[in-house]
Structures are given as structure tokens and as C-alpha cells.
Motif scaffolding. Structure first.
Motif, PDB file in Angstrom:
ATOM      1  N   ALA A  38       0.813  -1.328   0.045  1.00  0.00           N
ATOM      2  CA  ALA A  38       0.077   0.003  -0.033  1.00  0.00           C
ATOM      3  C   ALA A  38       0.808   1.106  -0.096  1.00  0.00           C
ATOM      4  CB  ALA A  38      -0.906   0.066   1.132  1.00  0.00           C
ATOM      5  N   GLN A  39       1.774   1.115   0.651  1.00  0.00           N
ATOM      6  CA  GLN A  39       2.811   2.415   0.856  1.00  0.00           C
ATOM      7  C   GLN A  39       3.525   2.553  -0.439  1.00  0.00           C
ATOM      8  OE1 GLN A  39       5.671   3.445   4.108  1.00  0.00           O
ATOM      9  NE2 GLN A  39       7.008   2.309   2.855  1.00  0.00           N
ATOM     10  N   ALA A  40       3.970   1.472  -1.116  1.00  0.00           N
ATOM     11  CA  ALA A  40       4.729   1.645  -2.571  1.00  0.00           C
ATOM     12  C   ALA A  40       3.784   2.322  -3.421  1.00  0.00           C
ATOM     13  CB  ALA A  40       5.180   0.108  -2.850  1.00  0.00           C
ATOM     14  N   ASP A  41       2.387   1.531  -3.659  1.00  0.00           N
ATOM     15  CA  ASP A  41       1.543   2.053  -4.453  1.00  0.00           C
ATOM     16  C   ASP A  41       1.126   3.589  -4.447  1.00  0.00           C
ATOM     17  OD1 ASP A  41       1.267  -0.356  -5.558  1.00  0.00           O
ATOM     18  OD2 ASP A  41      -0.603  -0.967  -4.418  1.00  0.00           O
ATOM     19  N   TYR A  42       1.140   3.871  -3.076  1.00  0.00           N
ATOM     20  CA  TYR A  42       1.111   5.426  -3.083  1.00  0.00           C
ATOM     21  C   TYR A  42       1.909   6.441  -3.156  1.00  0.00           C
ATOM     22  CZ  TYR A  42       0.080   9.819  -0.536  1.00  0.00           C
ATOM     23  OH  TYR A  42      -0.127  11.160  -0.146  1.00  0.00           O
TER      24      TYR A  42
ATOM     25  N   GLY B 240       4.913   5.376  -5.000  1.00  0.00           N
ATOM     26  CA  GLY B 240       5.487   5.394  -6.447  1.00  0.00           C
ATOM     27  C   GLY B 240       7.138   4.874  -6.099  1.00  0.00           C
ATOM     28  N   PRO B 241       7.557   4.436  -7.119  1.00  0.00           N
ATOM     29  CA  PRO B 241       8.838   3.824  -7.163  1.00  0.00           C
ATOM     30  C   PRO B 241      10.132   4.859  -6.417  1.00  0.00           C
ATOM     31  CG  PRO B 241       8.383   4.031  -9.378  1.00  0.00           C
ATOM     32  CD  PRO B 241       6.992   4.261  -8.511  1.00  0.00           C
ATOM     33  N   ASN B 242       9.904   6.097  -7.158  1.00  0.00           N
ATOM     34  CA  ASN B 242      10.924   7.124  -6.754  1.00  0.00           C
ATOM     35  C   ASN B 242      11.141   7.596  -5.560  1.00  0.00           C
ATOM     36  OD1 ASN B 242      11.750   6.912  -9.664  1.00  0.00           O
ATOM     37  ND2 ASN B 242      10.483   8.717 -10.036  1.00  0.00           N
ATOM     38  N   THR B 243       9.845   7.575  -4.937  1.00  0.00           N
ATOM     39  CA  THR B 243       9.787   8.233  -3.634  1.00  0.00           C
ATOM     40  C   THR B 243      10.069   7.180  -2.777  1.00  0.00           C
ATOM     41  OG1 THR B 243       8.148  10.113  -4.147  1.00  0.00           O
ATOM     42  CG2 THR B 243       8.429   9.349  -1.397  1.00  0.00           C
ATOM     43  N   SER B 244       9.815   5.992  -2.908  1.00  0.00           N
ATOM     44  CA  SER B 244       9.842   4.539  -2.188  1.00  0.00           C
ATOM     45  C   SER B 244      11.437   4.438  -1.970  1.00  0.00           C
ATOM     46  CB  SER B 244       9.257   3.403  -2.663  1.00  0.00           C
ATOM     47  OG  SER B 244       7.951   3.522  -2.693  1.00  0.00           O
ATOM     48  N   LEU B 245      12.182   4.555  -3.187  1.00  0.00           N
ATOM     49  CA  LEU B 245      13.554   4.556  -3.109  1.00  0.00           C
ATOM     50  C   LEU B 245      14.093   5.469  -2.518  1.00  0.00           C
ATOM     51  CD1 LEU B 245      16.038   2.869  -4.552  1.00  0.00           C
ATOM     52  CD2 LEU B 245      15.801   4.370  -6.330  1.00  0.00           C
ATOM     53  N   ARG B 246      14.088   6.696  -2.457  1.00  0.00           N
ATOM     54  CA  ARG B 246      14.415   7.810  -1.764  1.00  0.00           C
ATOM     55  C   ARG B 246      14.127   7.297  -0.162  1.00  0.00           C
ATOM     56  NH1 ARG B 246      12.228  11.498  -4.474  1.00  0.00           N
ATOM     57  NH2 ARG B 246      10.537  12.219  -3.353  1.00  0.00           N
ATOM     58  N   ILE B 247      13.192   6.795   0.211  1.00  0.00           N
ATOM     59  CA  ILE B 247      13.035   6.592   1.739  1.00  0.00           C
ATOM     60  C   ILE B 247      13.649   5.211   2.147  1.00  0.00           C
ATOM     61  CG2 ILE B 247      11.202   8.136   2.133  1.00  0.00           C
ATOM     62  CD1 ILE B 247       9.341   5.613   2.030  1.00  0.00           C
ATOM     63  N   GLY B 248      14.336   4.590   1.208  1.00  0.00           N
ATOM     64  CA  GLY B 248      14.947   3.421   1.609  1.00  0.00           C
ATOM     65  C   GLY B 248      14.477   2.043   0.852  1.00  0.00           C
ATOM     66  N   TRP B 249      13.392   2.017   0.270  1.00  0.00           N
ATOM     67  CA  TRP B 249      12.696   1.029  -0.226  1.00  0.00           C
ATOM     68  C   TRP B 249      13.092   0.359  -1.545  1.00  0.00           C
ATOM     69  CZ3 TRP B 249      10.207  -2.880   2.373  1.00  0.00           C
ATOM     70  CH2 TRP B 249       9.648  -2.430   3.901  1.00  0.00           C
ATOM     71  N   LEU B 250      14.070  -0.814  -1.678  1.00  0.00           N
ATOM     72  CA  LEU B 250      14.341  -1.069  -3.053  1.00  0.00           C
ATOM     73  C   LEU B 250      13.394  -1.839  -3.738  1.00  0.00           C
ATOM     74  CD1 LEU B 250      17.874  -2.459  -2.030  1.00  0.00           C
ATOM     75  CD2 LEU B 250      17.627  -0.296  -2.930  1.00  0.00           C
ATOM     76  N   PRO B 251      13.500  -1.867  -5.038  1.00  0.00           N
ATOM     77  CA  PRO B 251      12.138  -2.462  -5.728  1.00  0.00           C
ATOM     78  C   PRO B 251      12.018  -3.794  -5.404  1.00  0.00           C
ATOM     79  CG  PRO B 251      13.247  -0.862  -7.139  1.00  0.00           C
ATOM     80  CD  PRO B 251      14.167  -0.841  -5.998  1.00  0.00           C
ATOM     81  N   GLU B 252      13.099  -4.384  -5.071  1.00  0.00           N
ATOM     82  CA  GLU B 252      13.233  -6.090  -4.736  1.00  0.00           C
ATOM     83  C   GLU B 252      12.575  -6.099  -3.454  1.00  0.00           C
ATOM     84  OE1 GLU B 252      17.797  -4.651  -4.941  1.00  0.00           O
ATOM     85  OE2 GLU B 252      15.749  -4.219  -6.073  1.00  0.00           O
ATOM     86  N   GLN B 253      12.883  -5.313  -2.451  1.00  0.00           N
ATOM     87  CA  GLN B 253      12.287  -5.519  -1.273  1.00  0.00           C
ATOM     88  C   GLN B 253      10.860  -5.479  -1.089  1.00  0.00           C
ATOM     89  OE1 GLN B 253      14.469  -2.338   0.449  1.00  0.00           O
ATOM     90  NE2 GLN B 253      15.816  -3.765   1.564  1.00  0.00           N
ATOM     91  N   VAL B 254      10.335  -4.564  -2.144  1.00  0.00           N
ATOM     92  CA  VAL B 254       8.852  -4.136  -2.082  1.00  0.00           C
ATOM     93  C   VAL B 254       8.384  -5.709  -2.969  1.00  0.00           C
ATOM     94  CG1 VAL B 254       6.879  -3.130  -3.280  1.00  0.00           C
ATOM     95  CG2 VAL B 254       8.791  -1.831  -2.151  1.00  0.00           C
ATOM     96  N   ALA B 255       8.914  -6.274  -3.672  1.00  0.00           N
ATOM     97  CA  ALA B 255       8.501  -7.355  -4.492  1.00  0.00           C
ATOM     98  C   ALA B 255       8.572  -8.554  -3.529  1.00  0.00           C
ATOM     99  CB  ALA B 255       9.325  -7.714  -5.617  1.00  0.00           C
TER     100      ALA B 255
END
Length: 275
Positions: free
Chosen positions: A107-111, A113-128
Motif C-alpha cells: 500500500a505504501q509503495a502504491d501510494y 511510487g517507485p521514486n519516492t519509495s527508493l528515496r526513503i530506503g525501499w528497494l524495488p526488490e524488497q517491495v516485490a
């Protein structure tokens, strides 16, 4: 004595006795210990909620403690139910925890988006990873639905309440609190008092009533949780009757969710009051 007075007694009697629950050590698999850890966490969180209720009351805002009732009630009912399926309790709880975490991450990642998620420390593979874990959890919970006879996966709280033998109480309390935690014309109208054409608006008219309702259910739910749980036993001789806990429970008095007076119509209106 009021329900608020009894709640004060309850916190004063138990705050120190429950302090040891805040630290816990064990050996062996965490899976075997998980249900006990959740019981401890529920007791500690609810004690903190009782203290929050007292702080709200001391500040003259005790009515808003009604909004704290639902999570406490759900914790108590879930623990009562899981004690009836104790061999599966820890695994079910771990699945619910993992599933809840996965939903939060996605839900956080959807809200964001990938750029902001990455900026706060969430790598795409972690979300996946968490998204995939959520799917695995859903499949295992479906197996428990079949095994334990749930209505859904995970079960609805109404189903859990019925399985715990509290369906009637659930129906009452959830209706009583729903108007306080959701949009409710009825609750807003309770803040409008006077005569047609001239009113005063505020929470003062029902504040004491809501506060007593909140204190009654907060104390009652906490006592029921303590009675049900396996991780805390009241100190003192079992021959002492009544114990302080029982004495507090006996002195609590129920508060209705609606009064006759609020339903009277204004003198020149037809139908229910202000509605």
C-alpha cells in the motif's frame, strides 16, 4: 463510584503487577512462543490504552476514549478464540502478522511510487519480496479456512466473535462504537441542543455519558482479557473473595448507547428529534 473511578482503581492495582510482562526471555523455537508473546503485547498495549483514557479524562476529553475501544475488544476476542484452537494459534498469528506487513508495504509503495519509495530506503526488490510473501501467506491462510471452518480467509471479526461465544455482545458494542469512529449524522446531531431556531453546538451535553461508556468497556474488556490469557495470573490467595479485580468488575455499571431524552422532537417539529 463512577466507571472512571473503577478504571482508576484498576490501573492503580495492576500497573506495577503487570510490569514484568514488558520483558520476556525464552529458549526454543519462536513459533512455539509466538502466541504467548502476542498475549503479552495485547495486555501491555491495553494497559497503555487505559492510561491514555485516564489522561484524556484528566484533560476533560474523556469522551474520546470511545475511539480506543474497538482494537482492545478485538484483541480480547481473538485471544479467546485462539485459545480454543491453541495448537494452531501461533502459526495463524504469524501468518496474520506477515500478511499485515505485506499489505502495508505494498500500500505504501502504491501510494508513494517507485521514486519516492527508493528515496526513503525501499528497494524495488524488497517491495516485490513482501508482495510475494503476502501471496504465500494468503494461500496458507486458505488452508486454515478449510481446517478451522472460517467464513473467509482470514475470518471476519463477526465470525470470530461468534466462535468465541460473544456474538450478541459484538453486535451491541460494534453498533455502539461505530457511530463514534465513522461518519454519523446521529452523533453530530447529539452535539446540537436547544430549541428550534436557536441551538448550542458542542460535545458537552454527552461528554460525561460517553466517558462513562468508554471507561466501562475499557475496564471490562481488559479484565476479560486478563481472565482469558495464559501469561498472567493474579497474585494473592485464591481463597480471598472477592479479589480486588472481581470487586472492580462487580462495581462497573453498563451505560446505554442511546437515551430516550435525545429522541424527543422539538415542540413544533414532526417526527424524531432533530433527525
Amino acid at each position: 463510584m463512577s466507571n472512571l473511578d473503577q478504571l482508576k482503581r484498576l490501573v492503580e492495582a495492576l500497573a506495577v503487577k503487570l510490569e514484568p510482562l514488558k520483558k520476556h526471555e525464552w529458549t526454543g523455537p519462536t513459533e512455539d512462543e509466538f502466541f504467548g508473546l502476542i498475549q503479552r503485547a495485547a495486555i501491555v498495549r491495553q494497559l497503555e490504552a487505559l492510561q491514555a483514557q485516564l489522561a484524556l479524562s484528566a484533560a476533560g476529553q474523556g469522551a474520546f476514549g470511545v475511539s480506543l475501544l474497538r482494537p482492545s475488544y478485538e484483541e480480547m476476542i481473538w485471544i479467546e478464540y485462539l485459545l480454543t484452537v491453541k495448537s494452531d494459534a501461533s502459526r495463524v498469528l504469524r501468518l496474520l502478522a506477515a500478511g499485515g506487513a505485506a499489505k502495508s508495504v505494498t500500500a505504501q509503495a502504491d501510494y508513494l511510487g517507485p521514486n519516492t519509495s527508493l528515496r526513503i530506503g525501499w528497494l524495488p526488490e524488497q517491495v516485490a519480496f513482501h508482495a510475494a510473501n503476502g501471496e504465500a501467506v494468503a494461500k496458507e491462510l486458505m488452508a486454515f479456512k478449510t481446517k478451522l471452518g472460517w467464513d473467509k480467509s482470514p475470518p471476519t471479526f463477526k465470525w470470530v466473535s461468534k466462535a468465541a461465544g460473544r456474538e450478541k455482545e459484538y453486535n451491541f458494542l460494534y453498533h455502539g462504537t461505530s457511530s463514534f469512529v465513522h461518519f454519523s449524522t446521529h452523533e453530530l446531531m447529539r452535539r446540537i441542543w436547544g430549541s428550534k431556531g436557536k441551538v448550542t453546538i458542542g460535545s458537552g451535553t454527552f461528554a460525561g455519558y460517553w466517558e462513562e461508556f468508554a471507561c466501562y468497556w475499557a475496564a471490562r474488556t481488559f479484565i476479560n482479557l486478563l481472565v482469558a490469557t495464559e501469561v498472567w495470573v493474579q497474585d494473592g490467595s485464591q481463597d480471598e473473595e472477592p479479589t480486588e479485580l472481581l470487586d472492580i468488575a462487580e462495581k462497573l455499571y453498563p451505560v446505554p448507547i442511546v437515551t430516550r431524552e435525545e429522541l424527543f422532537s422539538w415542540p413544533d417539529d414532526d417526527g424524531p428529534k432533530r433527525h
